[in-house]
Design an enzyme around this catalytic site. Structure first.
Site: not given
Ligand code: IMP
Length: 426
Positions: A13, A16, A40-41, A223, A302
């Protein structure tokens, strides 16, 4: 444009999307190299809003070719929704979107396992995943039982769907979680395979041929560094390698063909989900940053945890990714802070100082940030279109951040509008 890897330097976040949008205009091929629809963009262009999770935002630029690389994990149902929503808004991905035969798929049973696994963890062990099935899909890949995009073309595919759903149901039952309907998944995936067939390609050959033909390639990370499965705050991480090394394994473009790495970093810090966050502010200042910065997850909605800039994280990200240029974002969010803190190191309760990020979370739990303070500029900056026009104190802040983390400033973003992306050498 030189072949460029773009990475997030914090916990995701970092903004990017906006930087990718700027760099895309100079690229020919844009490759998403890891992650899945957990990202998510949101891109606003020509007065329209597009939300993309899997498809590179380059698809919004006419003539650009977009690739979902082998290092990503692709949920066929999410991808179809994204394709349909683009089409409904007048953008045709067909002929410009290529999905690697080698990309692993996120299936409904991975989502079910993600939710059930989170539910059965004790509260201190919950990861706070996005619930998109990412961990179980990468788990299946590494465990050599995954299904790849190329399998959509195989006559055995629906048999595999049936078998995997049945064996997952046995696990879900043993965990006391709801099970899945085998026949309806077989029907859904039969249709999905037909819909996605035209997009499937050998993207490893495609990307390398594009490179040989002199096209410029933008490798887009999702990420961020601190969520990297190897370099992040394990186990509170995602299941892929968002760092620059992941761009080569996730696309098939060799390291020698990479010309530069751009790190995107916010002028403060945020994190969504559980896990350590040394500079987190749980007070009114944290809330101000959240409101002013609109810090709510693009995928899950969230609220994001907010805190001061952490130069330990920045230095670590510079080192691990080999950042050449920084794109610093959201400076304007700090416009009304009278005093701004910067974390320059961590200090453990016995006085040991850490200049680089410790791998052991129990060590991190004993550390406190060492802060230095800078005066705020208390002036709106989001209308600024030239770096030289920024308040001196704002420039001093940005320059201090760069001095602490190394590298060069290439882009500074001071607001959501495209014109507020101040460019310096990028
Ligand atoms: P997962 O990738 O859904 O397995 O989540 C693992 C961790 O990565 C959690 O803390 C999510 O909130 C975080 N996370 C996954 N994708 C994103 C993103 O695009 N932005 C910020 N945090 C992310």
């Amino acid at each position: 444009m030189p072949n460029t890897i773009l990475v997030g330097a914090q916990w995701g976040d970092e903004g990017k999307g906006k930087v990718i949008d700027v760099l895309t205009s100079q690229a020919d091929v844009i490759v998403r190299y890891q992650g899945g629809s957990n990202a998510g963009h949101t891109v606003i262009t020509g007065g329209k809003k597009y939300v993309l999770h899997l498809i590179p935002s380059g698809i919004l630029h006419p003539g650009k070719q977009c690739v979902i690389g082998n290092g990503a994990v692709m949920d066929p149902l999410d991808l179809i929704k994204e394709i349909e929503s683009l089409r409904a808004q007048g953008i045709e991905p067909s002929g410009r979107l290529f999905i690697s035969t080698r990309t692993h798929m996120v299936m409904q049973w991975h989502r079910a396992l993600d939710a059930a696994d989170e539910a059965r963890r004790s509260s201190d062990k919950k990861i706070g995943t996005t619930g998109r099935g990412i961990g179980p899909a990468y788990g299946a890949k590494v465990g050599r039982s995954g299904l790849r995009v190329g399998d959509l073309l195989s006559p055995d595919f629906l048999g595999e769907v049936k078998a995997a759903t049945e064996s997952t149901n046995a696990i879900l039952t043993s965990w006391g979680a709801p099970t899945l309907d085998v026949q309806s998944l077989v029907d859904i995936y039969r249709q999905a395979a037909i819909t996605l067939k035209p997009y499937i390609a050998d993207t490893v050959a495609y990307v390398n041929e594009a490179d040989r033909a002199g096209k410029s390639i933008l490798l887009e990370g999702a990420q961020g560094t601190m969520l990297d499965i190897d370099f992040g705050t394990y186990p509170f991480v995602t299941s892929s390698n968002p760092t620059s090394g992941g761009a080569c394994t996730g696309s098939g473009l060799p390291p020698r063909r990479i010309d530069r790495v751009v790190g995107v970093i916010k002028c403060y810090t945020t994190r969504v989900g559980a896990g350590p966050f040394p500079t987190e502010l749980t007070d009114a200042t944290g809330e101000q940053l959240r409101q002013k910065g609109g810090e709510f997850g693009a995928t899950t909605g969230r609220p994001r945890r907010c805190g001061w800039f952490d130069a330990v994280v920045g230095r670590y990200a510079a080192m691990v990714n080999g950042v050449d240029f920084w794109a610093m974002t959201k400076l304007d969010v700090l416009d009304d802070q009278p005093v701004i803190k910067i974390c320059t190191a961590y200090e453990r309760d016995d006085g040991v100082r850490y200049e680089t990020f410790p791998s052991d979370l129990s060590v991190l739990a004993r550390c406190k940030p060492v802060y230095e303070e800078m005066p705020g500029w208390m002036t709106p900056t989001s209308q600024t279109t030239r770096y030289e026009d920024l308040p001196l104190k704002a420039r001093a802040y940005v320059e201090r951040l760069v001095a602490l983390i190394g590298g060069r400033l290439g882009i500074l973003s001071v607001g959501p509008a495209r014109e507020t992306t101040l460019r310096m050498g990028l």
